[in-house]
Motif scaffolding. Structure first.
Motif, PDB file in Angstrom:
ATOM      1  N   UNK A  81       0.746  -1.179   0.071  1.00 26.26           N
ATOM      2  CA  UNK A  81       0.154   0.088  -0.049  1.00 26.26           C
ATOM      3  C   UNK A  81       0.950   1.155  -0.094  1.00 26.26           C
ATOM      4  N   UNK A  82       0.350   2.149  -0.763  1.00 27.64           N
ATOM      5  CA  UNK A  82       1.383   3.357  -0.914  1.00 27.64           C
ATOM      6  C   UNK A  82       1.080   4.550   0.258  1.00 27.64           C
ATOM      7  N   UNK A 128      -0.432  -5.553   7.895  1.00 29.33           N
ATOM      8  CA  UNK A 128       0.118  -5.019   6.698  1.00 29.33           C
ATOM      9  C   UNK A 128       1.045  -3.690   6.779  1.00 29.33           C
ATOM     10  N   UNK A 129       0.417  -2.902   7.527  1.00 25.18           N
ATOM     11  CA  UNK A 129       1.061  -1.794   7.779  1.00 25.18           C
ATOM     12  C   UNK A 129       2.415  -2.088   8.764  1.00 25.18           C
ATOM     13  N   UNK A 130       2.061  -2.696   9.404  1.00 26.04           N
ATOM     14  CA  UNK A 130       3.223  -3.098  10.292  1.00 26.04           C
ATOM     15  C   UNK A 130       4.452  -3.664   9.739  1.00 26.04           C
TER      16      UNK A 130
ATOM     17  N   UNK B  85       0.412  -1.686  17.156  1.00 22.57           N
ATOM     18  CA  UNK B  85      -0.936  -1.585  17.053  1.00 22.57           C
ATOM     19  C   UNK B  85      -1.504  -2.067  18.343  1.00 22.57           C
ATOM     20  N   UNK B  86      -2.777  -1.945  18.450  1.00 22.09           N
ATOM     21  CA  UNK B  86      -3.417  -2.491  19.502  1.00 22.09           C
ATOM     22  C   UNK B  86      -3.940  -3.802  19.519  1.00 22.09           C
ATOM     23  N   UNK B  87      -3.389  -4.658  18.404  1.00 22.19           N
ATOM     24  CA  UNK B  87      -3.780  -6.001  18.523  1.00 22.19           C
ATOM     25  C   UNK B  87      -2.596  -6.531  18.973  1.00 22.19           C
TER      26      UNK B  87
END
Lengths: 232, 232
Positions: A81-82, A128-130, B85-87
DNA sequence: CGAATCATTGAGCCTTTTCAACAGCCGTGG
DNA sequence: CCACGGCTGTTGAAAAGGCTCAATGATTCG
């Protein structure tokens, strides 16, 4: 009807109902566009209302500095993702195509709506962001602690691994990125970068061709990296 | 009853109903713990089931390398979230207290539940995470493009800005971080770091004291940074 | 007082940059 | 078809920036 976007495939793999792509996800509308090498995908300062993902090819996040130099923050491959996230926002850096690229664009609203419908979608997006954040942490560590040789090894290793997942099988992986661009990622001059990989070519770990680098064996690359640490 | 956690305050400011803290948010249960300087907040490899936030003081994300050296990835201040993140997830780096620190711990489940209840909460969390990502991008740019002097200036500028927001008023900001730690963040030896700030002290931009650095004037610091680019 | 942490200083060495050329590939237009 | 310009990659030599090694101060705390 459209093909499946790599982005959707990646998200689907992270959902609880692992494996099959939920029909709801598959029905999301997106728009594909093809861009040439060097084209701008998202300019710094742009306010985005669409979620832009890489459908095919390689792109990069980068910053241009007042003195004209460029820092490549990270490379993006199919499915990445951009945007920073799926909500409208303003970019503090640019994104450009490194190879010819197909981008798949989604509406922010559609995706946001789905997070309220599809169980686990929000968590999947965070995960995904992580993944990208982990790459940035690796990058910081590489830049801060390694000498030029170590940084080259780590970058090639990272790229070879990410590309081999998508491509056909493991061993020989071609990285279609110019030496200048790779050098801009790890903060060395393209001249010094060239000398370092020249040495690595002599040892047979990699081979060069115009516009890219061929990694012969990922495992050999990793062994070389380990030796560096022992030697240090 | 508890005081308000800085984390909650930060989140609340990002919600649509700006200003007043929603009673729902205020009612979230959290547990505060105080730690000494140097204590480990989250070890690398730890699997976390709680959302840990900084209540007071300074902490750092860091990695330890096989050769024993340490890379500080970023510093965390009051209100910052330690988890990716919160997960529930597994940490690929450690978090430790730089000064004495109070941490505020929330249950993952409670926060996740609230994202389905409180409008805009999820977006607020993404925005908060993106703030940290922007800092990492700055860090990468600084490490990749700047010489040692530029990196010191950028780091001091960033920290002074973040701390002055919390603290009392702007101008003189004290950064309670040892030179060794600051040096570990920007990838120079503490020896070289010391020589650089020695020069800056002579010019009156900053002052040193045991265990920290006092930034006299943020604007002067910024002017120095601009001069560096012009000079380059 | 002694130990531990943090800061400071000097000198020589090594990595990386800078500057300056040059060679190879590729698409474009004459 | 060939000549040209632009991008990419290579190479050499000198200069600079930062690191290492080795000591020495300074401050805090038990």
């Amino acid at each position: 009807m459209h093909h499946v976007s790599p982005f959707i495939r990646r998200v689907a793999q992270l959902l609880p109902s692992s494996g099959r792509v939920s029909p709801v996800l598959n029905s999301i509308h997106f728009r594909s566009t093809c861009l040439d090498k060097g084209d701008e995908i998202l300019g710094a300062g742009a306010s985005v209302r669409q979620v832009i993902t890489i459908g095919h090819g390689l792109a990069m996040r980068y910053r241009l500095l007042p003195d004209g130099s460029r820092q490549v923050i990270m490379f993006l491959t199919a499915g990445d993702i951009c945007n920073p996230h799926i909500y409208p926002t303003v970019m503090d850096h640019g994104i450009a195509a490194v190879t010819p690229v197909r981008i798949d664009r989604f509406d922010c609203e559609s995706l946001i709506g789905l997070t309220n419908t599809v169980v686990g979608l929000n968590q999947a997006l965070w995960t995904l962001a992580e993944e990208q954040n982990a790459i940035m942490r690796d990058h910081i560590t590489s830049l801060g602690r390694g000498d030029a040789r170590a940084r080259v090894l780590m970058l090639l290793k990272e790229l070879a691994m990410r590309l081999s997942i998508q491509g056909t099988g493991p061993s020989p992986v071609f990285i279609p990125i110019t030496q200048t661009l790779l050098a801009d990622a790890i903060g060395v001059t393209h001249i010094h970068f060239n000398r370092i990989i020249g040495d690595m070519v002599k040892r047979g770990v990699i081979a060069t061709s115009r516009g890219g680098i061929l990694v012969n064996s990922l495992s050999t690359l990793e062994k070389l990296g380990d030796d560096l640490i022992v030697a240090a």
